[in-house]
Motif scaffolding. Structure first.
Motif, PDB file in Angstrom:
ATOM      1  N   LEU A 160       0.816  -1.216   0.000  1.00 51.37           N
ATOM      2  CA  LEU A 160       0.000   0.000   0.000  1.00 51.37           C
ATOM      3  C   LEU A 160       0.849   1.266   0.000  1.00 51.37           C
ATOM      4  N   GLY A 161       2.159   1.120   0.066  1.00 50.23           N
ATOM      5  CA  GLY A 161       3.041   2.282   0.018  1.00 50.23           C
ATOM      6  C   GLY A 161       3.294   2.936   1.354  1.00 50.23           C
ATOM      7  N   LEU A 162       2.982   2.261   2.434  1.00 49.74           N
ATOM      8  CA  LEU A 162       3.220   2.806   3.771  1.00 49.74           C
ATOM      9  C   LEU A 162       4.580   2.318   4.257  1.00 49.74           C
ATOM     10  N   SER A 163       5.626   2.945   3.768  1.00 50.60           N
ATOM     11  CA  SER A 163       6.971   2.437   4.016  1.00 50.60           C
ATOM     12  C   SER A 163       7.377   2.513   5.490  1.00 50.60           C
ATOM     13  N   GLY A 164       6.928   3.519   6.208  1.00 49.52           N
ATOM     14  CA  GLY A 164       7.268   3.629   7.633  1.00 49.52           C
ATOM     15  C   GLY A 164       6.655   2.506   8.441  1.00 49.52           C
ATOM     16  N   VAL A 165       5.398   2.220   8.191  1.00 47.55           N
ATOM     17  CA  VAL A 165       4.715   1.129   8.894  1.00 47.55           C
ATOM     18  C   VAL A 165       5.315  -0.205   8.495  1.00 47.55           C
ATOM     19  N   ALA A 166       5.624  -0.360   7.214  1.00 47.23           N
ATOM     20  CA  ALA A 166       6.200  -1.618   6.735  1.00 47.23           C
ATOM     21  C   ALA A 166       7.572  -1.856   7.366  1.00 47.23           C
ATOM     22  N   GLY A 167       8.375  -0.823   7.466  1.00 45.84           N
ATOM     23  CA  GLY A 167       9.694  -0.968   8.081  1.00 45.84           C
ATOM     24  C   GLY A 167       9.605  -1.324   9.550  1.00 45.84           C
ATOM     25  N   ALA A 168       8.712  -0.667  10.263  1.00 41.23           N
ATOM     26  CA  ALA A 168       8.554  -0.955  11.688  1.00 41.23           C
ATOM     27  C   ALA A 168       8.038  -2.380  11.902  1.00 41.23           C
ATOM     28  N   ALA A 169       7.060  -2.795  11.112  1.00 41.19           N
ATOM     29  CA  ALA A 169       6.515  -4.141  11.247  1.00 41.19           C
ATOM     30  C   ALA A 169       7.553  -5.195  10.880  1.00 41.19           C
ATOM     31  N   THR A 170       8.392  -4.903   9.900  1.00 39.95           N
ATOM     32  CA  THR A 170       9.454  -5.837   9.532  1.00 39.95           C
ATOM     33  C   THR A 170      10.461  -5.989  10.664  1.00 39.95           C
ATOM     34  N   ASN A 171      10.822  -4.893  11.291  1.00 45.49           N
ATOM     35  CA  ASN A 171      11.759  -4.961  12.420  1.00 45.49           C
ATOM     36  C   ASN A 171      11.181  -5.750  13.577  1.00 45.49           C
ATOM     37  N   VAL A 172       9.921  -5.534  13.899  1.00 42.40           N
ATOM     38  CA  VAL A 172       9.276  -6.277  14.983  1.00 42.40           C
ATOM     39  C   VAL A 172       9.204  -7.756  14.631  1.00 42.40           C
ATOM     40  N   ALA A 173       8.858  -8.075  13.387  1.00 38.03           N
ATOM     41  CA  ALA A 173       8.774  -9.478  12.963  1.00 38.03           C
ATOM     42  C   ALA A 173      10.141 -10.147  13.079  1.00 38.03           C
ATOM     43  N   TRP A 174      11.203  -9.468  12.680  1.00 31.92           N
ATOM     44  CA  TRP A 174      12.544 -10.037  12.749  1.00 31.92           C
ATOM     45  C   TRP A 174      12.952 -10.299  14.198  1.00 31.92           C
ATOM     46  N   ILE A 175      12.691  -9.342  15.084  1.00 35.17           N
ATOM     47  CA  ILE A 175      13.041  -9.500  16.498  1.00 35.17           C
ATOM     48  C   ILE A 175      12.267 -10.666  17.115  1.00 35.17           C
ATOM     49  N   LEU A 176      10.977 -10.754  16.850  1.00 40.61           N
ATOM     50  CA  LEU A 176      10.180 -11.847  17.400  1.00 40.61           C
ATOM     51  C   LEU A 176      10.630 -13.196  16.855  1.00 40.61           C
ATOM     52  N   PHE A 177      11.014 -13.236  15.585  1.00 40.87           N
ATOM     53  CA  PHE A 177      11.497 -14.481  14.999  1.00 40.87           C
ATOM     54  C   PHE A 177      12.778 -14.943  15.674  1.00 40.87           C
ATOM     55  N   VAL A 178      13.707 -14.029  15.878  1.00 42.52           N
ATOM     56  CA  VAL A 178      14.984 -14.385  16.501  1.00 42.52           C
ATOM     57  C   VAL A 178      14.769 -14.831  17.943  1.00 42.52           C
TER      58      VAL A 178
END
Length: 54
Positions: free
Chosen positions: A18-36
């Motif tokens: 949807l082009g919401l790069s700020g939200v996408a970046g934050a959600a990606t960081n949270v997903a990576w941390i939770l995965f690790v």
């Protein structure tokens, strides 16, 4: 823990589409941390062996 990581990854993909790069970046960081964290906990439980009492 890993299900939460998958949820945030899906949110990041939708936000990125949807082009919401700020939200996408934050959600990606949270997903990576939770995965690790989930992976580390799974490895600790696998090594410790969780024996029944007695």
């Amino acid at each position: 823990m890993l299900s939460w990581a998958l949820t945030f990854l899906i949110i990041a993909l939708i936000a990125g589409a949807l082009g919401l790069s700020g939200v996408a970046g934050a959600a990606t960081n949270v997903a990576w941390i939770l995965f690790v964290v989930g992976l580390v906990i799974a490895i600790i439980f696998a090594i410790s062996g969780r024996r029944p009492p007695g």
